[in-house]
Design a protein around this motif. Sequence first.
Motif, PDB file in Angstrom:
ATOM      1  N   SER A 283      65.162 -82.748 -29.521  1.00 27.39           N
ATOM      2  CA  SER A 283      65.655 -84.128 -29.474  1.00 27.39           C
ATOM      3  C   SER A 283      67.026 -84.266 -28.826  1.00 27.39           C
ATOM      4  O   SER A 283      67.520 -85.370 -28.653  1.00 27.39           O
ATOM      5  N   GLY A 284      67.618 -83.158 -28.453  1.00 28.46           N
ATOM      6  CA  GLY A 284      68.940 -83.203 -27.836  1.00 28.46           C
ATOM      7  C   GLY A 284      68.868 -83.441 -26.344  1.00 28.46           C
ATOM      8  O   GLY A 284      67.865 -83.907 -25.805  1.00 28.46           O
ATOM      9  N   GLU A 285      69.942 -83.114 -25.657  1.00 26.22           N
ATOM     10  CA  GLU A 285      70.025 -83.272 -24.208  1.00 26.22           C
ATOM     11  C   GLU A 285      69.035 -82.318 -23.534  1.00 26.22           C
ATOM     12  O   GLU A 285      69.019 -81.128 -23.812  1.00 26.22           O
ATOM     13  N   VAL A 286      68.154 -82.854 -22.681  1.00 20.30           N
ATOM     14  CA  VAL A 286      67.008 -82.112 -22.148  1.00 20.30           C
ATOM     15  C   VAL A 286      67.417 -80.820 -21.446  1.00 20.30           C
ATOM     16  O   VAL A 286      66.840 -79.765 -21.710  1.00 20.30           O
ATOM     17  N   VAL A 287      68.387 -80.883 -20.550  1.00 21.49           N
ATOM     18  CA  VAL A 287      68.782 -79.701 -19.792  1.00 21.49           C
ATOM     19  C   VAL A 287      69.247 -78.590 -20.724  1.00 21.49           C
ATOM     20  O   VAL A 287      68.841 -77.432 -20.595  1.00 21.49           O
ATOM     21  N   LYS A 288      70.071 -78.939 -21.679  1.00 19.55           N
ATOM     22  CA  LYS A 288      70.583 -77.949 -22.633  1.00 19.55           C
ATOM     23  C   LYS A 288      69.449 -77.369 -23.478  1.00 19.55           C
ATOM     24  O   LYS A 288      69.368 -76.151 -23.671  1.00 19.55           O
ATOM     25  N   GLU A 289      68.592 -78.242 -24.006  1.00 26.78           N
ATOM     26  CA  GLU A 289      67.496 -77.799 -24.876  1.00 26.78           C
ATOM     27  C   GLU A 289      66.523 -76.882 -24.129  1.00 26.78           C
ATOM     28  O   GLU A 289      66.106 -75.846 -24.644  1.00 26.78           O
ATOM     29  N   VAL A 290      66.143 -77.273 -22.924  1.00 22.92           N
ATOM     30  CA  VAL A 290      65.174 -76.473 -22.161  1.00 22.92           C
ATOM     31  C   VAL A 290      65.812 -75.173 -21.682  1.00 22.92           C
ATOM     32  O   VAL A 290      65.165 -74.122 -21.686  1.00 22.92           O
TER      33      VAL A 290
ATOM     34  N   TYR B  78      56.708 -77.126 -27.972  1.00 22.64           N
ATOM     35  CA  TYR B  78      58.017 -77.758 -27.970  1.00 22.64           C
ATOM     36  C   TYR B  78      57.849 -79.138 -27.343  1.00 22.64           C
ATOM     37  O   TYR B  78      57.352 -79.255 -26.219  1.00 22.64           O
ATOM     38  N   VAL B  79      58.238 -80.171 -28.091  1.00 22.13           N
ATOM     39  CA  VAL B  79      58.038 -81.545 -27.652  1.00 22.13           C
ATOM     40  C   VAL B  79      59.399 -82.185 -27.415  1.00 22.13           C
ATOM     41  O   VAL B  79      60.226 -82.271 -28.330  1.00 22.13           O
ATOM     42  N   VAL B  80      59.633 -82.614 -26.191  1.00 20.50           N
ATOM     43  CA  VAL B  80      60.897 -83.262 -25.831  1.00 20.50           C
ATOM     44  C   VAL B  80      60.798 -84.744 -26.160  1.00 20.50           C
ATOM     45  O   VAL B  80      59.951 -85.453 -25.603  1.00 20.50           O
ATOM     46  N   SER B  81      61.614 -85.203 -27.098  1.00 12.97           N
ATOM     47  CA  SER B  81      61.599 -86.610 -27.487  1.00 12.97           C
ATOM     48  C   SER B  81      62.847 -86.941 -28.296  1.00 12.97           C
ATOM     49  O   SER B  81      63.258 -86.172 -29.164  1.00 12.97           O
TER      50      SER B  81
END
Length: 198
Positions: free
Chosen positions: A112-119, A94-97
């Motif tokens: 690609s969304g909001e980091v806190v929500k995605e993680v 999973y790549v955060v970008s």
Amino acid sequence: MGKIVISSNATLDGVVQDPDGEEGFELGGWFHQFVGVKDFEDWGAREQEEALSAEALLMGRRSSEWFASRMLSGEGDVRVSPVWANRIKSMPKYVVSSTLEDPRWSNATVLSGEVVKEVSELKRKVDGEILVYGSYQLVRTLIEQNLADELRLVVFPVVLGTGLRIFDETSDKKPLHLVNTRKIGDGLLFYTYEFVQG
């Protein structure tokens, strides 16, 4: 429920910047300079054991590109076994970008969304350990937002005095609980901490 595990190498004074010397940091390259063959053998065995027990890999864009360029070019990583390399290639990634469209890896998903929500969603979806390699901007966010569960740190026997550190930009105290410590090879120390969630 997934468990976010930050796995990192650092100098004795906490510097994580440019361990292989490829980023141009004047004090970079410390990963290779201060330890011997047995240290690297035992370090590699630990890395392999960790990768085999993990369910997924979480990285920022730059770290993902760095790993992909080495792993997919066939150069791999001479310090770690082919078993480790094959596990990293096959593991869900999973790549955060917000800018990356094609992560180059097989079995990779861009968050690609909001980091806190995605993680947070990733932690709900994955059952087991989610390793984080490199990705220090992402790591700081995970720590700051109390999303990180565990820190595994291999400490190299050198002090640089300057350079990027994992904990450079925390806004408040971050208590941790020491779970384990052991020697790796002749000169490395391996620490495992749990983040104490308030």
